[in-house]
Design an enzyme around this catalytic site. Structure first.
Site, PDB file in Angstrom:
ATOM      1  N   SER A 311       0.814  -1.207   0.000  1.00  0.00           N
ATOM      2  CA  SER A 311       0.000   0.000   0.000  1.00  0.00           C
ATOM      3  C   SER A 311       0.857   1.271   0.000  1.00  0.00           C
ATOM      4  O   SER A 311       1.595   1.516  -0.955  1.00  0.00           O
ATOM      5  CB  SER A 311      -0.959  -0.040   1.194  1.00  0.00           C
ATOM      6  OG  SER A 311      -1.934   0.957   1.113  1.00  0.00           O
ATOM      7  N   ASP A 322      11.214   5.079  -9.384  1.00  0.00           N
ATOM      8  CA  ASP A 322      10.971   5.654 -10.706  1.00  0.00           C
ATOM      9  C   ASP A 322      11.670   6.992 -10.901  1.00  0.00           C
ATOM     10  O   ASP A 322      12.016   7.350 -12.033  1.00  0.00           O
ATOM     11  CB  ASP A 322       9.470   5.826 -10.937  1.00  0.00           C
ATOM     12  CG  ASP A 322       8.781   4.523 -11.322  1.00  0.00           C
ATOM     13  OD1 ASP A 322       9.447   3.468 -11.320  1.00  0.00           O
ATOM     14  OD2 ASP A 322       7.569   4.561 -11.633  1.00  0.00           O
ATOM     15  N   LYS A 336      -0.742  -4.021  -3.438  1.00  0.00           N
ATOM     16  CA  LYS A 336      -2.039  -3.407  -3.146  1.00  0.00           C
ATOM     17  C   LYS A 336      -2.016  -1.993  -3.732  1.00  0.00           C
ATOM     18  O   LYS A 336      -1.456  -1.077  -3.151  1.00  0.00           O
ATOM     19  CB  LYS A 336      -2.318  -3.354  -1.652  1.00  0.00           C
ATOM     20  CG  LYS A 336      -3.700  -2.761  -1.336  1.00  0.00           C
ATOM     21  CD  LYS A 336      -3.966  -2.697   0.152  1.00  0.00           C
ATOM     22  CE  LYS A 336      -5.344  -2.103   0.432  1.00  0.00           C
ATOM     23  NZ  LYS A 336      -5.456  -0.680   0.064  1.00  0.00           N
TER      24      LYS A 336
END
Length: 412
Positions: A311, A322, A336
């Protein structure tokens, strides 16, 4: 002809009036219990991520539920749970007033119980451990992420909702609860007897580790994303900077997540610029959260992840990976990628609704897929005291990666 026309119009007016009156009478006749069911229906109708409502006529679901007698509050709660079950989404769920207050306390930084974060596996329907809370009775007993809880106090969990299972594990401090657990690779279920206790939810552990290859490593372990986490982590980073830390390991293993906003604020502690996360609702509209140019440090960073990293932890790990801010070491994360919003209902109960999904800055949808680490190191069974020591292979791999970064920097 005019008389005939008048009679037709008059008949239509009467039909409209009696129809409207009947509608008003029906609306007025709604009991408090029916109004609560309708309140839940409207919230889901307005906010739920899946505009097909699990490929069903959502208005017809409401009509079918309200056709049956709803005699009291408990009957209303049962009707709501039945209505939500038709969505086949374990994260969209009803919380009675006690459960709603408990959830609010949990995210505020306090908790009592056995210290397990749990979820229903969307594919198997089994009750699954996301992660034990560090230092909790469940953690000390050796319960692991992805363990499947098949019985609680002799009751089969396949008969329980997520909140009913959580309620059965709660209880007075010092009392005992017995769990039967399945684990991958083992043919015989394990039985755990856990003594309920007050769970310490100070979300940050911070230590300055000895220098290696010119690096004084700040080790940060973040156990969950509650309301205290961003401020506590900011203080820890500032303190380690003063002590001379010039490289960091952020340990997100077994961190089940928590508040979305906490994950975003913590990402901003590490980033000067860039997108942190995209959110996509059922209209396909993308929102985004950006860094604000206020990173506390630009020192090298490695993040430790495993199957219990979920999560908000995945939002943070994905954002820093990224943006090229950190390398990830460990195992593929839990997966999730759905966002829930919490609504308070008119009688003091609550409703958690899946309102959106999130994507990483490179538009990776990680729900049920997880995030792949830059360097995969399988987890090995170690004791709690061996975490972040020589016995911890993932931690050692993170140190090696920081050492290589130091060599490359030194050779430029």
């Amino acid at each position: 002809m005019q008389k005939k026309f008048f009679r037709v119009v008059f008949a239509l007016v009467l039909a409209f009036w009696f129809g409207f009156a009947g509608f008003c009478q029906s609306a007025i006749a709604l009991t408090d219990e029916q109004k609560l069911v309708s309140e839940v229906w409207r919230i889901v109708n307005r906010a739920y991520l899946d505009e097909t409502f699990n490929h069903q006529n959502w208005a017809a679901v409401r009509q079918q539920i309200l056709q049956k007698p709803i005699s009291d509050q408990q009957a209303a709660y049962t009707a709501i749970q039945k209505m939500l079950k038709s969505l086949d989404d374990p994260f969209t769920r009803f919380l009675d007033p006690e459960q709603y207050r408990s959830l609010q306390v949990n995210t505020s930084g306090e908790l009592t119980g056995v210290g397990l974060q749990i979820a229903l596996n969307g594919e198997s329907g089994k009750l699954e451990v996301v992660a034990p809370i560090a230092g909790s009775p469940a953690d000390k007993a050796g319960i692991q992420p992805r363990d499947r809880i098949i019985q609680i106090e002799g009751t089969l969990t396949e008969k329980l909702t997520l909140d009913e299972a959580a309620a059965k594990m709660r209880g007075p401090i010092g009392s005992i609860v017995t769990l039967v657990v399945e684990r991958d690779g083992e043919t015989t279920p394990r039985q755990f007897q856990l003594k309920r206790d007050r769970i310490e939810l100070n979300p940050v552990i911070a230590e300055l580790r000895p220098a290696t290859q010119g690096k004084s490593v700040g080790y940060l372990r973040l156990t969950q994303f509650n309301a205290n986490a961003p401020l506590e982590l900011a203080r820890a980073i500032a303190n380690l900077e003063k002590k001379g830390a010039n490289a960091y390991i952020l340990d997100l293993r077994n961190n089940p997540g928590g508040l979305l906003q906490a994950g975003i604020e913590i990402a901003r502690l590490w980033l000067d610029s860039g997108t942190i996360v995209y959110t996509v609702n059922r209209q396909g509209i993308q929102g985004s959260f950006e860094a604000l140019g206020s990173a506390l440090t630009n020192d090298p960073l490695v993040i430790l992840v495993n199957k219990g990293t979920a999560s908000a932890s995945e939002i943070l790990a994905g954002a820093l990976q990224d943006n090229g801010r950190a390398n990830l070491v460990g195992e593929t994360t839990f997966g999730k990628g759905l966002i829930q919003s919490l609504f308070e209902l008119s009688d003091g109960s609550g409703l958690a609704v899946t309102i959106a999904k999130y994507e990483t800055p490179h538009h990776r949808d990680i729900n049920k897929l997880g995030i792949q680490p830059d360097r995969t190191i399988p987890s090995k069974q170690i004791t709690r005291d061996q975490v972040a020591t020589e016995a911890d292979a993932q931690y050692q791999a993170a140190l090696e990666l920081l050492e290589k970064q130091a060599v490359v920097v030194g050779s430029v």
